[in-house]
Design a protein around this motif. Structure first.
Motif: not given
Length: 305
Positions: A53-60
């Motif tokens: 678990p971690r912050p992430y960009l999606h959808p780009v």
């Protein structure tokens, strides 16, 4: 492709050109370029600990709405759009999946930590600035991070993503960053750092200023690296990555899956020294269409608007 059920649940206004609220809700702030949503940021993912678990960009997406990230794909469920993740942080797995153990290979271990959002510094349509902690399985902080994400136009058909991440040791001593390669895996598997899981219909093309194809660019230290592909639905796109730091290398996959990583520990462990922050700056040009080497060079010379 297996879509992220959180980030993909709502319609994407940017795909139709409608204006959006960049900070609607705390869970998924957005980045907006010229009134069009180009990325969502999943800050508090509700994931199994084994998925990192971690912050992430999606959808780009490109400015025309072509998706350029994948998340929770069936082949590597712990691949989460565009994110920062390292498999070995002082022995804690902050990447997800099995841990590579020397002389044993990939092994499921109870060693998964979490990269957790701890507070906002600033939020706007074109930038997000916040603090995070990289924690081991017991919740003890290993690293503290300040992360700044920014989006800027690059002509009518492209935009720049700027990722500034400053890592500081939280243990009072040096913190070591490792990878499967530094733990004994052969074959150039030095992944871990700023990782982009792309989405492609067919195998993408990848090239630098003087090399092409996965075998030639994996492990290189070229100033930039481009990946061009057809996205879902057939729309073509190009991603141009810059921002290797001292000792960093490109980790690239195109045949098994489409992915590019600024690898912090490709051949040997990296160190976040006590009292000496590690500063990383990664920039990605997200463009519609297929750019060749000459076009990439022109775009890099122009820079963000």
């Amino acid at each position: 492709m297996t879509a992220d059920p959180r980030a993909g649940a709502a319609p994407v206004p940017g795909a139709t050109g409608h204006a959006v609220d960049p900070v609607a809700g705390d869970e998924e702030p957005r980045l907006v370029v010229a009134g069009v949503e180009v990325a969502r940021y999943v800050v508090h993912p509700d994931l199994d600990a084994r998925h990192g678990p971690r912050p992430y960009l999606h959808p780009v997406r490109t400015r025309a709405g072509v998706p350029v990230t994948d998340a929770l794909p069936a082949d590597h469920v712990w691949h989460l759009g565009a994110s920062l993740a390292v498999q070995d942080v002082d022995g804690a797995n902050l990447w997800g999946g099995r841990t590579y153990v020397r002389d044993a290979g990939y092994t499921w271990r109870d060693d998964h930590g979490v990269i957790a959002h701890t507070g906002w510094r600033a939020r706007a349509a074109d930038r997000l600035d916040h603090d995070l902690e990289w924690r081991d399985r017991a919740g003890r902080p290993l690293l503290r991070e300040r992360r700044r994400l920014a989006a800027a136009p690059a002509g009518p058909d492209a935009w720049w993503l700027d990722v500034n991440a400053t890592l500081t040791a939280a243990t009072g001593r040096d913190v070591h960053l490792g990878s499967p390669a530094t733990n004994g895996r052969p074959g150039g598997a030095g992944y871990g750092g700023f990782f982009w899981r792309a989405v492609a219909d067919g195998e993408p093309e990848v090239f630098t200023g003087d090399a092409a194809r996965e075998e030639a660019v994996n492990g290189s230290a070229a100033p930039w690296l481009a990946l061009t592909a057809a996205g879902p639905g057939g729309g073509a796109y190009t991603l141009v990555f810059t921002g290797l730091g001292p000792g960093d290398r490109w980790f690239v996959r195109t045949a098994m899956y489409p992915g590019v990583c600024v690898a912090y520990a490709f051949e040997r462990p990296a160190v976040v020294a006590a009292g000496r922050p590690r500063r990383n700056r990664h920039r990605v040009l997200v463009a519609d269409g297929r750019l060749d080497r000459a076009a990439v060079a022109d775009r890099l010379a122009e820079g963000p608007e």
